[in-house]
Design an enzyme around this catalytic site. Structure first.
Site, PDB file in Angstrom:
ATOM      1  N   SER A   1       0.737  -1.189  -0.061  1.00 23.28           N
ATOM      2  CA  SER A   1      -0.037  -0.070   0.050  1.00 23.28           C
ATOM      3  C   SER A   1       0.835   1.292  -0.219  1.00 23.28           C
ATOM      4  O   SER A   1       1.523   1.462  -0.776  1.00 23.28           O
ATOM      5  CB  SER A   1      -0.962  -0.010   1.093  1.00 23.28           C
ATOM      6  OG  SER A   1      -2.072   0.815   1.058  1.00 23.28           O
TER       7      SER A   1
ATOM      8  N   ASP B   1      -9.771  -3.887  -5.265  1.00 23.06           N
ATOM      9  CA  ASP B   1      -9.119  -3.105  -4.368  1.00 23.06           C
ATOM     10  C   ASP B   1      -9.811  -1.291  -4.392  1.00 23.06           C
ATOM     11  O   ASP B   1     -10.074  -0.723  -5.473  1.00 23.06           O
ATOM     12  CB  ASP B   1      -7.921  -2.754  -4.575  1.00 23.06           C
ATOM     13  CG  ASP B   1      -6.845  -2.342  -3.439  1.00 23.06           C
ATOM     14  OD1 ASP B   1      -7.367  -1.521  -2.639  1.00 23.06           O
ATOM     15  OD2 ASP B   1      -5.792  -2.530  -3.654  1.00 23.06           O
TER      16      ASP B   1
ATOM     17  N   HIS C   1      -7.897  -4.769  -1.264  1.00 24.67           N
ATOM     18  CA  HIS C   1      -6.755  -4.306  -0.718  1.00 24.67           C
ATOM     19  C   HIS C   1      -6.137  -5.440   0.363  1.00 24.67           C
ATOM     20  O   HIS C   1      -4.997  -5.360   0.462  1.00 24.67           O
ATOM     21  CB  HIS C   1      -7.129  -3.107   0.130  1.00 24.67           C
ATOM     22  CG  HIS C   1      -5.815  -2.143   0.416  1.00 24.67           C
ATOM     23  ND1 HIS C   1      -5.229  -1.711  -0.995  1.00 24.67           N
ATOM     24  CD2 HIS C   1      -5.280  -1.853   1.296  1.00 24.67           C
ATOM     25  CE1 HIS C   1      -4.305  -0.785  -0.406  1.00 24.67           C
ATOM     26  NE2 HIS C   1      -4.202  -1.221   0.838  1.00 24.67           N
TER      27      HIS C   1
END
Length: 713
Positions: free
Chosen positions: A565, A650, A685
């Site tokens: 991330s 995501d 995610h």
């Protein structure tokens, strides 16, 4: 993950050689997908960027041309990693084999019941139970998430909330991996689901004390910002729910919690540098929403209520936060706020726990957590001491304020996660549970260290290290994996993870670089790694890498980097700025197209993060971000071997960021190092759902690294 080959050769070109490009239907080991270029000009502040791969953005996630490209990337990745298939399987079996198949959380007592969750052998999801009166009473099934997950490719159980009379349970579920939750309600007396179904929520909900009113947070359907609080009455349709609060400022996120006293439902609005709280009388759901203290720029606070007084943790008197209490009637008069714990320049107040006799403070000192207890009447103070060179500890869930026993968690790089209970009066400590690691694991075989590295500006950066003692070579020949995050003030603590053993047992040294941008060394550590100071985060990681190899912790030819991330952004920057330092890089769901994303308010989460990254509408911010944005800074140079992962659904970092980045890297990179894009077509995610499925991804990433290090089994 089931893969479908939706090949559209008119959109995606395949490279047959470094100099010749031709259309083919299936990739081979030597042929990597090359996305078609469709130049789009993006102009801001008189500066024009040309984005050749903007077309890979598809908000609907149904465009066959885009899906075709992603499937080809998956096919190519699978082909390039096919020789590691057995190693992946071996790693997966190792990781799953270390898990305690039949497992249970430590039960906690709330009112009449003991609550816990369990895992059964071979099951991916938890089973929630409670026992009335004692932990040995017959089980009462609250929810079997395995049954709820049936028929879904992805399933994640969110929060649960038990009503005041303990007769109802609300629970939230995500079956799309977009972090959009549906809330359902179960009657625990009849064991039946009610017809109520609340969609489009953040998964956050709180009961009023009338046992029929449920407050919940709803998300904006496009931006996915949690921005509305609704009141639902059992038995009525969602369309009849009352909007009780709406946040108009898109830089704030909305959440809910119940006060410790259970007298109030607290609505929290949080931006990066500012916050505000409102509250509702939980005993009178028809009462109006009250504001505690209007928001101020750069002033943060959180709100609780206990024994007739509001409890306020705030940075109003110091950036590392202080704790105050005040009566509801005097909340507007700052001179009436009673200071319970003063802000300190070298101690970060993270959170606190309230008991009738004791206040427990979770603090971070010199990068490590300590637990300090203060007696309300006498002012007597004590600290719980920890001995590992690097570790983390945290206050656990303690719903019974009348108790004198504190539950807390502890782990280190060599100590499996443990739950302890300490008698705050006598200091008597009991181990309630320690994570079981199946197999031949023995903590004595492993060594952890904490070292400090001087960054280029002289700042000392802490680094946590672990290795297996009998595999560590004093000549500096070990392979080395360095992990970091470094954003949002999120501290990347040294925690035990059984999957690391698969690397350590094969001779790897594992390091966590606590770079600026986290909050390990207090609020200033965070501020020194954000906005116009963001380059410090990247410099720290590079400097740590060079220092660790110089100090003999790793072989310069076998250094690997990993981050996810915002940590994936870090991976993108160091790959651009210091590619020669790394044999391989794993960038998990990486945030790499920073300028374009932060310029687009329609993308989820953008507006809430201007105070983290900057707003490209401002010229200074635009040029500063562009100077490090990985996608914008890709250049013709040799890059490390790279494995880039993403999920089609995501909601935090849209799949097209890593997809565009890989396409541009493939066009410009020099040399024969691998560049792989792995797109999970069913998840978002957080990757795969379920207790075991997640290790498939980890095994693939570790196999990628081990293979490059010359370790084949």
């Amino acid at each position: 993950m089931a893969k479908k080959s939706l090949l559209t050769a008119a959109v995606v070109m395949m490279s047959a050689s470094p100099t010749a490009k031709s259309e083919v239907n299936m990739p081979t080991r030597t042929q990597a997908p090359v996305a078609q270029k469709k130049p789009m000009k993006l102009t801001q502040h008189g500066d024009t960027r040309v984005d050749d791969y903007y077309w890979l953005r598809d908000d609907s996630r149904q465009d066959e041309a885009v899906l075709s490209y992603l499937h080809q990337e998956n096919d190519y990745t699978e082909t390039m990693l096919s020789h590691t298939a057995q190693l992946q399987q071996t790693l997966y079996q190792e990781m799953v084999g270390r898990l305690q198949q039949n497992d249970q959380s430590v039960p906690y007592k709330k009112k009449d019941y003991w609550y816990s969750h369990r895992y059964h052998e071979g099951k991916e999801h938890p089973i929630l139970v409670r026992n009335k009166g004692t932990v040995n009473a017959p089980d009462e099934l609250l929810l079997d998430a395995n049954e709820q997950a049936k028929g879904h490719d992805y399933y994640s159980l969110g929060d649960t909330a038990i009503s005041h009379n303990q007769g109802l349970m609300a629970f939230s579920e995500d079956t799309q991996s977009r972090r959009l939750y549906t809330i359902q309600i179960k009657d625990l007396r009849s064991s039946k689901l009610l017809t109520d179904k609340l969609t489009g929520t953040s998964g956050c909900m709180v009961w009023a004390n009338d046992n029929k009113t449920l407050y919940y947070v709803k998300k904006d359907p496009q931006t996915l910002l949690p921005n509305q609080v609704y009141k639902h009455v059992i038995g009525t349709p969602q369309s009849a729910d009352e909007l009780v609060y709406e946040e108009k400022d898109a830089s704030y996120y909305v959440s809910l919690h119940k006060s410790t006293s259970e007298d109030y439902v607290v609505i929290g609005m949080y931006a990066t540098n500012s916050s505000e709280a409102r509250y509702i009388d939980a005993n009178q759901p028809e009462s109006v929403v009250e504001i505690f203290k209007p928001r101020d720029a750069k002033v943060e606070y959180t709100l609780d209520h206990f024994k007739g007084r509001f409890m306020v943790k705030t940075n109003r008197t110091g950036k590392n936060f202080a704790l105050f209490s005040v009566s509801p009637a005097q909340r507007g008069d700052l001179s009436k706020w009673q200071e319970l714990a003063a802000a300190q320049s070298d101690v970060l107040l993270q959170t606190y726990e309230l008991f009738d006799d004791w206040l427990v403070l979770e603090e971070r000192v010199n990068g490590l957590v300590q637990l300090r207890q203060v007696h309300w009447q006498t002012g007597k103070q004590k600290k719980i001491q920890f001995n590992d060179p690097t570790y983390t500890a945290w206050v656990s869930f303690n719903p019974d304020t009348s108790s004198n026993k504190l539950r807390y968690g502890y782990t280190s790089l060599t100590t499996p996660t443990s739950t302890f209970e300490v008698d705050l009066n006598t200091d008597t400590q009991t181990t309630l549970k320690q994570q079981v690691v199946n197999g031949e694991f023995s903590a004595e075989h492993y060594q952890s260290e904490r070292v400090w590295v001087a960054a280029r500006d002289g700042t000392k950066v802490p680094v946590s290290l672990v290795y297996r003692q009998d595999k560590f070579n004093q000549d500096g020949s070990n392979p080395l994996l360095i992990y970091a995050y470094g954003s949002y003030g999120s501290s990347e603590d040294a925690m035990f993870s059984a999957e690391f053993l698969s690397l350590l047992d094969r001779g790897f040294v594992y390091a966590i670089a606590h770079v600026r941008g986290g909050e390990e060394l207090g609020r200033q550590w965070y501020e020194d790694g954000k906005l116009q100071n963001k380059q410090n985060t990247f410099n720290d990681f590079i400097d740590v890498t060079q220092a660790l190899t110089k100090q003999g912790y790793g072989d310069k030819q076998k250094v690997f980097a990993m981050g996810g991330s915002a940590g994936g952004l870090l991976m993108g920057v160091v790959a651009n700025e210091a590619p020669e330092l790394y044999k391989g890089v794993v960038a998990q769901v990486p945030f790499v197209d920073v300028v374009t994303t932060m310029s687009d308010e329609s993308i989820p989460l953008t507006t809430g993060e201007y105070d983290e990254w900057g707003n490209p509408a401002n010229s200074d911010d635009y040029h500063y971000i562009k100077a490090y944005s990985p996608y914008d800074q890709v250049k013709a140079q040799a890059y490390p071997n790279m494995l880039v992962t993403t999920g089609l659904h995501d909601s935090q970092v849209q799949y097209w960021e890593p997809a565009k980045w890989v396409a541009k890297l493939r066009d410009l990179k020099q040399g024969d190092n691998m560049l792989l894009l792995d797109v999970d077509m069913e998840t978002g995610h957080g990757g795969k759902s379920g207790r075991f499925q997640q290790y498939l991804d980890t095994a693939k990433e570790y196999a990628f690294i081990l293979d490059l290090a010359g370790i084949k089994q």
